[in-house]
Scaffold this motif. Structure first.
Motif, PDB file in Angstrom:
ATOM      1  N   PHE A   1       0.864  -1.190   0.000  1.00 31.61           N
ATOM      2  CA  PHE A   1       0.000   0.000   0.000  1.00 31.61           C
ATOM      3  C   PHE A   1       0.892   1.229   0.000  1.00 31.61           C
ATOM      4  CE2 PHE A   1      -2.722  -3.177   2.166  1.00 31.61           C
ATOM      5  CZ  PHE A   1      -3.845  -3.089   1.360  1.00 31.61           C
TER       6      PHE A   1
ATOM      7  N   PHE B   1       3.762   0.481   2.542  1.00 32.10           N
ATOM      8  CA  PHE B   1       3.511  -0.504   3.584  1.00 32.10           C
ATOM      9  C   PHE B   1       3.212  -1.838   2.919  1.00 32.10           C
ATOM     10  CE2 PHE B   1       0.572  -2.979   6.173  1.00 32.10           C
ATOM     11  CZ  PHE B   1       1.277  -3.061   7.354  1.00 32.10           C
TER      12      PHE B   1
ATOM     13  N   ALA C   1       1.912  -5.518   2.905  1.00 36.24           N
ATOM     14  CA  ALA C   1       0.990  -6.369   3.665  1.00 36.24           C
ATOM     15  C   ALA C   1       1.120  -7.845   3.285  1.00 36.24           C
ATOM     16  CB  ALA C   1      -0.453  -5.916   3.460  1.00 36.24           C
TER      17      ALA C   1
ATOM     18  N   PRO D   1      -1.467 -14.891  12.201  1.00 40.58           N
ATOM     19  CA  PRO D   1      -1.781 -13.979  13.298  1.00 40.58           C
ATOM     20  C   PRO D   1      -2.622 -12.791  12.843  1.00 40.58           C
ATOM     21  CG  PRO D   1       0.551 -13.825  12.693  1.00 40.58           C
ATOM     22  CD  PRO D   1      -0.037 -14.944  11.893  1.00 40.58           C
ATOM     23  N   GLY D   2      -3.240 -12.122  13.809  1.00 45.77           N
ATOM     24  CA  GLY D   2      -4.065 -10.953  13.529  1.00 45.77           C
ATOM     25  C   GLY D   2      -3.261  -9.881  12.807  1.00 45.77           C
ATOM     26  N   ARG D   3      -3.881  -9.225  11.862  1.00 40.49           N
ATOM     27  CA  ARG D   3      -3.317  -8.125  11.093  1.00 40.49           C
ATOM     28  C   ARG D   3      -2.088  -8.534  10.275  1.00 40.49           C
ATOM     29  NH1 ARG D   3      -5.965  -3.868  11.899  1.00 40.49           N
ATOM     30  NH2 ARG D   3      -4.476  -2.336  11.165  1.00 40.49           N
ATOM     31  N   CYS D   4      -2.010  -9.816   9.922  1.00 37.20           N
ATOM     32  CA  CYS D   4      -0.838 -10.251   9.151  1.00 37.20           C
ATOM     33  C   CYS D   4      -1.040 -10.064   7.655  1.00 37.20           C
ATOM     34  CB  CYS D   4      -0.466 -11.704   9.467  1.00 37.20           C
ATOM     35  SG  CYS D   4      -1.425 -12.953   8.590  1.00 37.20           S
ATOM     36  N   GLY D   5      -2.274  -9.797   7.237  1.00 37.16           N
ATOM     37  CA  GLY D   5      -2.511  -9.610   5.806  1.00 37.16           C
ATOM     38  C   GLY D   5      -3.463 -10.632   5.211  1.00 37.16           C
ATOM     39  N   LYS D   6      -4.189 -11.370   6.069  1.00 32.89           N
ATOM     40  CA  LYS D   6      -5.094 -12.421   5.591  1.00 32.89           C
ATOM     41  C   LYS D   6      -6.243 -11.836   4.761  1.00 32.89           C
ATOM     42  CE  LYS D   6      -5.953 -14.010   9.790  1.00 32.89           C
ATOM     43  NZ  LYS D   6      -5.154 -13.021  10.537  1.00 32.89           N
ATOM     44  N   SER D   7      -6.888 -10.795   5.321  1.00 29.92           N
ATOM     45  CA  SER D   7      -8.028 -10.220   4.601  1.00 29.92           C
ATOM     46  C   SER D   7      -7.582  -9.527   3.319  1.00 29.92           C
ATOM     47  CB  SER D   7      -8.796  -9.240   5.489  1.00 29.92           C
ATOM     48  OG  SER D   7      -9.401  -9.932   6.552  1.00 29.92           O
ATOM     49  N   VAL D   8      -6.408  -8.913   3.365  1.00 32.28           N
ATOM     50  CA  VAL D   8      -5.878  -8.280   2.148  1.00 32.28           C
ATOM     51  C   VAL D   8      -5.729  -9.348   1.060  1.00 32.28           C
ATOM     52  CG1 VAL D   8      -3.825  -7.190   1.147  1.00 32.28           C
ATOM     53  CG2 VAL D   8      -4.748  -6.346   3.323  1.00 32.28           C
TER      54      VAL D   8
ATOM     55  N   GLU E   1     -12.501 -15.516   8.763  1.00 32.26           N
ATOM     56  CA  GLU E   1     -12.695 -15.580  10.211  1.00 32.26           C
ATOM     57  C   GLU E   1     -14.177 -15.533  10.588  1.00 32.26           C
ATOM     58  OE1 GLU E   1      -9.809 -13.789  12.763  1.00 32.26           O
ATOM     59  OE2 GLU E   1      -8.793 -12.812  11.076  1.00 32.26           O
TER      60      GLU E   1
ATOM     61  N   CYS F   1       2.946  -9.953   9.671  1.00 30.12           N
ATOM     62  CA  CYS F   1       2.941  -9.024   8.548  1.00 30.12           C
ATOM     63  C   CYS F   1       4.363  -8.615   8.118  1.00 30.12           C
ATOM     64  CB  CYS F   1       2.155  -7.775   8.960  1.00 30.12           C
ATOM     65  SG  CYS F   1       1.618  -6.809   7.549  1.00 30.12           S
TER      66      CYS F   1
HETATM   67  N1  LIG Z   1      -6.517  -0.399   2.241  1.00 33.85           N
HETATM   68  C1  LIG Z   1      -5.442  -0.445   3.053  1.00 33.85           C
HETATM   69  N2  LIG Z   1      -4.517   0.541   3.064  1.00 33.85           N
HETATM   70  C2  LIG Z   1      -3.444   0.483   3.871  1.00 33.85           C
HETATM   71  N3  LIG Z   1      -3.186  -0.529   4.706  1.00 33.85           N
HETATM   72  C3  LIG Z   1      -4.076  -1.544   4.756  1.00 33.85           C
HETATM   73  C4  LIG Z   1      -5.256  -1.560   3.927  1.00 33.85           C
HETATM   74  N4  LIG Z   1      -5.946  -2.710   4.188  1.00 33.85           N
HETATM   75  C5  LIG Z   1      -5.228  -3.352   5.121  1.00 33.85           C
HETATM   76  N5  LIG Z   1      -4.116  -2.672   5.461  1.00 33.85           N
HETATM   77  C6  LIG Z   1      -3.099  -3.077   6.447  1.00 33.85           C
HETATM   78  O1  LIG Z   1      -2.610  -4.371   6.104  1.00 33.85           O
HETATM   79  C7  LIG Z   1      -2.339  -5.113   7.297  1.00 33.85           C
HETATM   80  C8  LIG Z   1      -3.044  -6.448   7.218  1.00 33.85           C
HETATM   81  O2  LIG Z   1      -4.440  -6.240   7.331  1.00 33.85           O
HETATM   82  P1  LIG Z   1      -5.495  -7.429   7.226  1.00 33.85           P
HETATM   83  O3  LIG Z   1      -5.262  -8.164   5.969  1.00 33.85           O
HETATM   84  O4  LIG Z   1      -6.831  -6.818   7.414  1.00 33.85           O
HETATM   85  O5  LIG Z   1      -5.095  -8.330   8.469  1.00 33.85           O
HETATM   86  P2  LIG Z   1      -5.760  -9.703   8.953  1.00 33.85           P
HETATM   87  O6  LIG Z   1      -4.687 -10.742   8.802  1.00 33.85           O
HETATM   88  O7  LIG Z   1      -6.092  -9.518  10.396  1.00 33.85           O
HETATM   89  O8  LIG Z   1      -6.968  -9.965   8.115  1.00 33.85           O
HETATM   90  C9  LIG Z   1      -2.782  -4.253   8.463  1.00 33.85           C
HETATM   91  O9  LIG Z   1      -1.651  -3.644   9.031  1.00 33.85           O
HETATM   92  C10 LIG Z   1      -3.696  -3.251   7.836  1.00 33.85           C
HETATM   93  O10 LIG Z   1      -3.684  -2.041   8.544  1.00 33.85           O
END
Ligand SMILES: Nc1ncnc2c1ncn2[C@@H]1O[C@H](COP(=O)(O)OP(=O)(O)O)[C@@H](O)[C@H]1O
Ligand SMILES: [Mg+2]
Length: 255
Positions: free
Chosen positions: A18, A25, A27, A46-53, A165, A216
């Motif tokens: 990003f 940054f 992800a 782990p949480g906030r590791c980039g799974k949803s991305v 999740e 992450c």
């Molecule tokens: N659109 C975005 N712009 C910038 N950073 C993002 C965006 N979407 C997610 N992130 C960052 O990417 C990292 C991984 O997020 P996410 O995939 O939501 O984690 P998780 O593994 O809990 O699903 C986080 O640090 C989040 O802040």
């Protein structure tokens, strides 16, 4: 390669960075794995590791920085209607009944009322919500709302189901019973499923294979094949506790 082993979905060298005023940054870093047809694949990280991305890239809601996603061998761009998502906080519509919620995607696709009703009845029964067809989501518990989301995702009969999740917001008891429900449902309706969790026990209970991600930026640390453990799994058996410990020892953060 056997026909049931061919990849339904392939994630190849996916990287996501990003860019903002504050700089770059990262992800997701060079993630590759395959999901076989009919497989229940768990992404554990782990949480906030980039799974949803990563999931958003696979489902076409977000564009990768580099790498590619293949569906049935074809590179995909943009949203793929053959992939359905179930979210952590189910986006059920509070002013629509359970049945209307389950039929949403079917209505959107232009299916007639009678056919929609047949399909929604089947999936409402499958997820154990018979009798709640006319209820509204605010009248339902958290676990029941997730059942509505699961029924809705199955009802559109997608080739791949992605669950991000889905039980993360539920209390431990409900979570455990929903894990058993999803095992029963996926045994009854064979689907290719990509299930995301940050819970090792959940991953070991559900996964045919587990893709373990790092903290992450998400990288693939290891892929575990659990097909030698038949489901439903005995979570206090030695085999189960052994694999659970093995994965736990390999995680970046406490999971
Ligand atoms: N659109 C975005 N712009 C910038 N950073 C993002 C965006 N979407 C997610 N992130 C960052 O990417 C990292 C991984 O997020 P996410 O995939 O939501 O984690 P998780 O593994 O809990 O699903 C986080 O640090 C989040 O802040
Ligand atoms: Mg997430």
């Amino acid at each position: 390669m056997e026909s049931n082993m061919k990849p339904k979905l392939e994630v190849k060298n996916i990287t996501k960075t990003f860019f903002s005023d504050k700089g770059a940054f990262q992800a997701v870093e060079d993630v590759s794995f395959q999901i076989r047809e009919g497989e229940f694949l768990v992404l554990l990280g782990p949480g906030r590791c980039g799974k949803s991305v990563l999931l958003n890239i696979i489902s076409g809601l977000l564009e990768q920085t580099s790498g590619a996603v293949y569906f049935n061998g074809q590179e995909i761009h943009g949203v793929n209607p053959e992939i359905s998502m179930v979210f952590q906080k189910t986006a059920v519509m509070p002013f629509k009944t359970v049945q209307q919620n389950v039929e949403l995607g079917l209505k959107f696709a232009g299916m007639d009322k009678k056919k929609r009703a047949e399909i929604s009845e089947h999936y409402i029964n499958l997820v154990g919500l018979k009798g709640f067809e006319k209820s509204y989501p605010p009248q339902l518990s958290g676990g029941m709302k997730q059942r509505v989301g699961i029924a809705r995702a199955y009802a559109t009969n997608p080739e791949v189901l992605i669950m991000d999740e889905p039980f993360g917001q539920l209390d431990a008891q409900t979570r455990y019973s929903m894990q058993n429900e999803i095992l029963r449902i996926s045994a009854e309706e064979k689907k290719t499923v990509l299930f995301v969790t940050n819970n090792i026990e959940e991953a070991c209970s559900l996964g045919d294979r587990i893709v373990l991600l790092s903290a992450c930026p998400a990288r693939v640390k290891e892929i575990y094949d659990l097909n030698y453990l038949p489901k439903p799994r005995d979570i206090v058996s030695k085999e189960f506790l052994d694999i659970r410990q093995k994965i736990s020892d390999n995680t970046d953060l406490a999971l």
